[in-house]
Design a protein around this motif. Sequence first.
Motif, PDB file in Angstrom:
ATOM      1  N   PHE A  77       0.824  -1.161   0.079  1.00  0.00           N
ATOM      2  CA  PHE A  77      -0.124   0.120  -0.138  1.00  0.00           C
ATOM      3  C   PHE A  77       0.717   1.165   0.014  1.00  0.00           C
ATOM      4  N   THR A  78       0.216   2.252  -0.542  1.00  0.00           N
ATOM      5  CA  THR A  78       0.956   3.588  -0.719  1.00  0.00           C
ATOM      6  C   THR A  78       0.200   4.726   0.264  1.00  0.00           C
ATOM      7  N   GLY A  79       0.873   5.443   0.868  1.00  0.00           N
ATOM      8  CA  GLY A  79       0.231   6.505   1.529  1.00  0.00           C
ATOM      9  C   GLY A  79       0.807   7.780   1.334  1.00  0.00           C
ATOM     10  N   LYS A  80       0.484   9.103   1.975  1.00  0.00           N
ATOM     11  CA  LYS A  80       1.220  10.282   1.767  1.00  0.00           C
ATOM     12  C   LYS A  80       2.677  10.232   2.028  1.00  0.00           C
ATOM     13  N   GLU A  81       3.000   9.504   3.085  1.00  0.00           N
ATOM     14  CA  GLU A  81       4.491   9.759   3.677  1.00  0.00           C
ATOM     15  C   GLU A  81       5.217   8.397   3.483  1.00  0.00           C
ATOM     16  N   SER A  82       4.596   7.267   3.358  1.00  0.00           N
ATOM     17  CA  SER A  82       5.278   5.944   3.149  1.00  0.00           C
ATOM     18  C   SER A  82       4.878   5.145   2.187  1.00  0.00           C
ATOM     19  N   THR A  83       5.530   3.918   1.878  1.00  0.00           N
ATOM     20  CA  THR A  83       4.870   2.605   1.268  1.00  0.00           C
ATOM     21  C   THR A  83       5.300   1.550   1.825  1.00  0.00           C
ATOM     22  N   CYS A  84       4.605   0.748   1.760  1.00  0.00           N
ATOM     23  CA  CYS A  84       4.676  -0.804   2.532  1.00  0.00           C
ATOM     24  C   CYS A  84       4.422  -1.965   1.606  1.00  0.00           C
ATOM     25  N   PHE A  85       5.435  -2.880   1.499  1.00  0.00           N
ATOM     26  CA  PHE A  85       5.085  -4.207   0.831  1.00  0.00           C
ATOM     27  C   PHE A  85       5.135  -5.481   1.959  1.00  0.00           C
ATOM     28  N   TYR A  86       4.334  -6.240   2.166  1.00  0.00           N
ATOM     29  CA  TYR A  86       4.499  -7.101   3.177  1.00  0.00           C
ATOM     30  C   TYR A  86       4.000  -8.477   2.515  1.00  0.00           C
ATOM     31  N   VAL A  87       4.462  -9.434   3.524  1.00  0.00           N
ATOM     32  CA  VAL A  87       4.152 -10.908   3.034  1.00  0.00           C
ATOM     33  C   VAL A  87       3.674 -11.825   4.292  1.00  0.00           C
ATOM     34  N   LYS A  88       2.895 -12.746   4.318  1.00  0.00           N
ATOM     35  CA  LYS A  88       2.575 -13.392   5.611  1.00  0.00           C
ATOM     36  C   LYS A  88       2.467 -14.723   5.193  1.00  0.00           C
ATOM     37  N   VAL A  89       3.388 -15.670   5.781  1.00  0.00           N
ATOM     38  CA  VAL A  89       3.715 -17.158   5.544  1.00  0.00           C
ATOM     39  C   VAL A  89       3.467 -17.907   6.724  1.00  0.00           C
ATOM     40  N   TYR A  90       3.493 -19.164   6.393  1.00  0.00           N
ATOM     41  CA  TYR A  90       3.688 -20.295   7.478  1.00  0.00           C
ATOM     42  C   TYR A  90       5.331 -20.104   7.552  1.00  0.00           C
ATOM     43  N   LYS A  91       5.407 -20.383   8.974  1.00  0.00           N
ATOM     44  CA  LYS A  91       6.617 -20.298   9.252  1.00  0.00           C
ATOM     45  C   LYS A  91       7.809 -21.209   8.579  1.00  0.00           C
ATOM     46  N   SER A  92       7.546 -22.342   8.109  1.00  0.00           N
ATOM     47  CA  SER A  92       8.277 -23.166   7.251  1.00  0.00           C
ATOM     48  C   SER A  92       8.779 -22.596   6.003  1.00  0.00           C
ATOM     49  N   TYR A  93       7.980 -21.492   5.523  1.00  0.00           N
ATOM     50  CA  TYR A  93       8.450 -20.983   4.105  1.00  0.00           C
ATOM     51  C   TYR A  93       8.720 -19.596   4.199  1.00  0.00           C
ATOM     52  N   ILE A  94       9.466 -19.229   5.416  1.00  0.00           N
ATOM     53  CA  ILE A  94       9.971 -17.863   5.523  1.00  0.00           C
ATOM     54  C   ILE A  94      11.165 -17.627   4.536  1.00  0.00           C
ATOM     55  N   GLU A  95      12.046 -18.542   4.237  1.00  0.00           N
ATOM     56  CA  GLU A  95      13.182 -18.329   3.216  1.00  0.00           C
ATOM     57  C   GLU A  95      12.472 -17.828   1.702  1.00  0.00           C
ATOM     58  N   LYS A  96      11.602 -18.837   1.293  1.00  0.00           N
ATOM     59  CA  LYS A  96      10.887 -18.622   0.339  1.00  0.00           C
ATOM     60  C   LYS A  96      10.173 -17.050   0.048  1.00  0.00           C
ATOM     61  N   ALA A  97       9.616 -16.868   1.229  1.00  0.00           N
ATOM     62  CA  ALA A  97       8.936 -15.744   1.268  1.00  0.00           C
ATOM     63  C   ALA A  97       9.908 -14.322   1.160  1.00  0.00           C
ATOM     64  N   ILE A  98      10.878 -14.460   1.940  1.00  0.00           N
ATOM     65  CA  ILE A  98      11.952 -13.325   1.625  1.00  0.00           C
ATOM     66  C   ILE A  98      12.389 -13.397   0.008  1.00  0.00           C
ATOM     67  N   ASP A  99      12.830 -14.464  -0.523  1.00  0.00           N
ATOM     68  CA  ASP A  99      13.389 -14.553  -1.769  1.00  0.00           C
ATOM     69  C   ASP A  99      12.332 -13.745  -2.743  1.00  0.00           C
ATOM     70  N   VAL A 100      11.181 -14.063  -2.636  1.00  0.00           N
ATOM     71  CA  VAL A 100      10.238 -13.580  -3.590  1.00  0.00           C
ATOM     72  C   VAL A 100       9.909 -11.984  -3.180  1.00  0.00           C
ATOM     73  N   LEU A 101       9.579 -11.491  -1.975  1.00  0.00           N
ATOM     74  CA  LEU A 101       9.411 -10.314  -1.583  1.00  0.00           C
ATOM     75  C   LEU A 101      10.496  -9.221  -1.947  1.00  0.00           C
ATOM     76  N   PHE A 102      11.804  -9.797  -1.470  1.00  0.00           N
ATOM     77  CA  PHE A 102      12.807  -8.925  -1.768  1.00  0.00           C
ATOM     78  C   PHE A 102      13.454  -8.672  -3.183  1.00  0.00           C
ATOM     79  N   ASP A 103      13.130  -9.949  -3.971  1.00  0.00           N
ATOM     80  CA  ASP A 103      13.360 -10.019  -5.428  1.00  0.00           C
ATOM     81  C   ASP A 103      12.413  -8.843  -6.075  1.00  0.00           C
TER      82      ASP A 103
END
Length: 415
Positions: A77-103
């Motif tokens: 989401f985007t606001g007047k002073e910030s932008t945020c990207f987020y992901v929620k995953v099951y604990k076993s898939y943290i590495e995959k979530a970070i790979d996709v989100l940060f990529d």
Amino acid sequence: MYIQKKINDIDVVAYRMPYVSSVYIGIWLKVGSRHEKKEQNGISHFIEHMVFKGSKRRSAKDIAEEIDNIGGQLNGFTGKESTCFYVKVYKSYIEKAIDVLFDMVFNPFFKDDDIEKEKKVVIEEINMNNDSPEDLAYDMLSSLVWNGNSLSYPVLGTEDTVKSFDKDMLIKYYKNNYIKENIVISIAGNFDDSIFDSIAEKTAEVISSKTEMLLEKPNWNKGIILKSKEYEQINICISMPSIKYSFENIYSLSIINNAFGGGMSSRLFQKIREEKGLVYSIYSYPSTYIDTGAFTIFASTSIENLKTVYEIIRDEIYSVKENGFSEDEIDKFKEQLKISILMDMDNISSRMSVMGKSLLFLRKIYTVDDIINKIKSIEHEDVNNLAKKIFNIGQLGISIVGNINKKQIGWLKIE
């Protein structure tokens, strides 16, 4: 347990919650519509969209499928002073979530075809926003009270500005703003320390810049703005200048809001909806920014009831200005706020958001104990002194949207 550190010169904050099964990871950036020039208006939000259209390693479909396949949730989401990207995953898939989100956030591709297609999507979003009386009234109000400052710009931009975006423009803006100094990474949930190694790997090539963007503090402009449009009801926003985002006063402001119009037991809801039945929707809300703020009341009513609704709101503003809130009111809403915060902190999404915003704008993390102790320390006179400072009938900014003309609101004056 809070963990705060620098990884590749990027601020990272995390809160471990071993009793949950998932984790929220948010990338917060200090960039929004307020950081734009007039001809760029909407570019922060447009780049947020483009990040999801594909990276140098993944297509938009790849991004969606890889997160869907692990049952995750990915958004931004985007606001007047910030932008945020987020992901929620099951604990076993943290590495995959970070790979996709940060990529996708740090390696967006900005394909020409995708840019042209996304222009159509965002223009439809602008049209949808303009079909919403609340959103339109709020954007009009911002254009009035913050006139002459980028804080007045709509987050989505305009059809004309969005049509003007091209690849070079997007890449230049992205490189100027998606920098280490503008980033906070916020994590909440069930994770182990290996998450920090993954973040270090994925942020190794994020660029740095020593050029700091200085934002001009806006002046407040009182007045009235009207847009005649075929809606069933008349929608009115009434706003007064308020305070900036700060730990010192934000909780007193929350008590004021909850007591005045922020909930079903508030003064406005009880008097205007419950006792008199003049509206379906009425509420107040504070907007706080890094150097200023606004306190706004929204109501939706019939043309026949508009004058009465406005007069009751005006009388309540006068009442707070002259008399403040009673000790019973303050005590009730102080307790309500305290319980609400404690319950919110059970939610990993809320925890991630509070930490991210606090570190991004206040440069400090306040623990739940800090917050609760702060609320407990608030005195009746603290709330009333702040309320009397904010509630100023002579500084109103008013926007009205609906099937109405200037002649029909000839009675409406700024005192």
